[in-house]
Design a protein around this motif. Structure first.
Motif: not given
Ligand code: SF4
Lengths: 184, 388
Positions: B105, B128-129, B131-132, B135-136, B139, B144-146
């Motif tokens: 990430h 960044w797309r 990277r989601e 992130q998913d 999560e 949590n995302r961060g």
């Protein structure tokens, strides 16, 4: 007439200036993520702008540190009237968990007035988008209609707080803390 | 022509974080550079010795929002070393997986920012797309995302359930393929090459002298990776190459990072294959016996060092943190010197600076030249007022 035009433009396309007052970067990247293809705040006309002089909304992240305090006030003064401040992140709301460190003054509202609070550590991009939209709702009836629609569809309690809600909550907290202290 | 000095920051469109840079320029060339940091100093180390070991975990996590897991993991490693606790094996593998997820990430985030700095906005958006996806996954695993709060003293908080594993594998396969595509872009796209090749050059020797770490060091041809040199967790059991590049410039750093994304995907897959069944956490004593420990791990930006000293109570006596950005800053100033003004943003961004990490140190270093522990609270407040 010009005033009407300016108001219309502000409601349709608010320019946002991001100000980091001492955050851990977690919320900053979520703000950028909110502008990226997936959440795409730009579809509401929100534009990230580098200079505070061109901005309508100041988006702050992080607690206020002693060293940045004067700069925050200076940047706030540079933003053209009427200005709005969105405090993003739990530490921007209350200073936790860094408060009461010797270099941390607390939340952003200890230095400048805040118009919308977006708690969360880090605040979720959808909460940030919703906070901005809610702020737009006070300027633009269409955005307001959208906010109402979102609220009818999903539970939005606790996602964002307006200053009056925040004041109420703090009051309630203080009362309950006082009671606990009295009991112990 | 006379030299011209100009300051940048603390609030500036090109900077995402508050710091103050000073450049001396002669025409278009930068002849000197200096930096003033400390705007994000949040007195974390001092606060650490006022809260107990468990509370410190959350405080250390918030040193940095991008490498949060590396910080908690390192902190736990140090505290567990003092307590002499060996955490369950499955927990070690899950820690490794989180560690590599975070690397993916963070490196993707950096690649996007680098694209933005050279005006390659479509790369920024694409990365960044993608990277989601990670992130998913983060999560899904942690909630949590961060600030995942995955690592806890004595193990990890959540297990990775079998149904998650399929999703993780799918996501990793996708990311691996995208990373290969970006590696291809970085070596073939003319726009990218023109803006990065030969920019921000710093030799391996200078890097070693200035104490640079992580991808900056490796991109200057020095093969140093804590995961390989001083293996922790189960890193001696997985296969991965230490990526280096002889280019010494921004292009080299980009290649090293993109290849590390590919490696991180492979390491995660290996971990998922080798992970044994079992507990993921254990009871950890509230009080930690007297002692001190140093822990080092390879975070995505470089080596992080934690020093923790305990005096036998539930509050640590001292927590000292050395973050990679602070180690890389001197090298970054060398990079911009002699270059063009237009190359400052990308040369500077190529170390992946994170001032929220670095800033925590600055004033404490000043303090520790005296004896920090003999200062009273009021003195500290006074010092910090004077400094700001
Ligand atoms: S709220 Fe949390 S994630 Fe956001 S800046 Fe503060 S500490 Fe970082």
């Amino acid at each position: 007439m010009l005033n009407g035009l300016v108001k219309w433009a502000r409601g349709k396309s608010p320019w946002v200036c991001h100000l980091n007052c001492g955050s851990c970067n977690g919320c900053d990247i979520e703000i950028v993520a909110a502008l990226m293809p997936r959440f795409d705040l730009e579809r509401f006309g929100v534009l990230l702008e580098g200079s505070p002089r061109h901005a309508d909304v100041l988006m702050t992240t992080g607690p206020v540190t002693r060293q940045i305090r004067d700069r925050v006030i200076r940047v706030y003064d540079q933003v053209a009237e009427p200005k709005f401040v969105v405090a993003v992140g739990t530490c921007g709301v209350s200073g936790a968990p860094f408060y009461p460190g010797y270099n941390v003054l607390g939340g952003v509202d200890s230095v400048i007035p805040v118009d919308m609070y977006v708690p969360g550590c880090p605040a979720r991009p959808d909460a940030i988008a919703y906070g901005v939209l809610k702020l737009l709702g006070t300027l633009d009836p269409k955005a307001d209609a959208l906010v109402k629609e979102i609220e009818s569809r999903r539970d939005t309690t606790g996602l964002v707080y307006t200053p009056s809600e925040m004041a109420e909550m703090r009051q309630a907290n203080e009362t309950s803390l006082g009671q606990t202290a009295a009991r112990s | 022509m006379a030299k011209l000095d100009f300051p940048v920051g603390p609030q500036h469109p090109a900077l995402k974080e508050p710091e103050n840079l000073r450049f001396s320029v002669d025409g278009e060339l930068v002849v000197d550079a200096d930096i003033r940091i400390g705007y994000v100093h949040r007195s974390i180390e001092r606060s650490c010795s006022e809260r107990n070991f468990v509370q410190d975990l959350y405080l250390c996590e918030r040193v940095c929002g991008i490498c949060s897991n590396a910080h908690t993991q390192n902190y736990c490693q140090a505290v567990e070393a003092i307590a002499g606790v060996e955490i369950p094996e499955r927990a070690q593998w899950i820690r490794m997986i989180m560690h590599e997820f975070e690397r993916i990430h963070s490196h993707l985030l950096w690649l996007g920012v680098a694209g933005h700095e050279i005006g390659f906005e479509s790369l920024f958006m694409y990365v960044w797309r993608d990277r989601e996806v990670i992130q998913d996954i983060l999560e899904m695993v942690s909630g949590n995302r961060g600030h995942y709060a995955m690592t806890m003293l004595g193990g990890v908080r959540y297990d990775i359930a079998p149904e998650m594993v399929t999703k993780i594998r799918e996501g990793l396969a996708f990311l691996r393929q995208r990373a290969e595509y970006y590696a291809d872009i970085a070596t073939s796209e003319q726009t990218f090459l023109e803006r990065t090749s030969g920019v921000g050059v710093v030799s391996g020797e200078t890097c070693v002298q200035l104490g640079a770490v992580g991808p900056v060091l490796r991109a200057s041809g020095v093969a140093f990776d804590v995961r390989r040199t001083f293996p922790y967790l189960q890193y001696d059991k997985v296969e991965f190459p230490v990526r280096t590049s002889e280019l010494c410039d921004v292009l080299g750093r980009t290649l090293v990072r993109v290849q590390e994304v590919i490696d991180a995907c492979d390491i995660c897959t290996q971990c998922l294959d080798m992970m044994p069944e079992g507990d993921v956490n254990m009871r950890f004593p509230r009080k930690v016996p007297e002692g001190e420990a140093v822990a080092r791990i390879e975070a995505q930006r470089g080596e992080v060092i934690y020093y923790v000293r305990s005096n036998g109570t539930d509050v640590p006596e001292r927590v000292k943190i050395r973050t990679p950005t602070l180690a890389n800053l001197p090298a970054s100033l060398e990079m911009v010197k002699g270059g063009y003004i237009a190359d400052i943003p990308i040369a500077f961004a190529s170390i992946d600076p994170c001032f929220s990490c670095a800033d925590r140190m600055v004033e404490l270093n000043d303090v520790s030249s005296g004896d920090s522990r003999t200062m009273t609270w009021a003195e500290l407040v006074k010092l910090s007022r004077r400094k700001s």
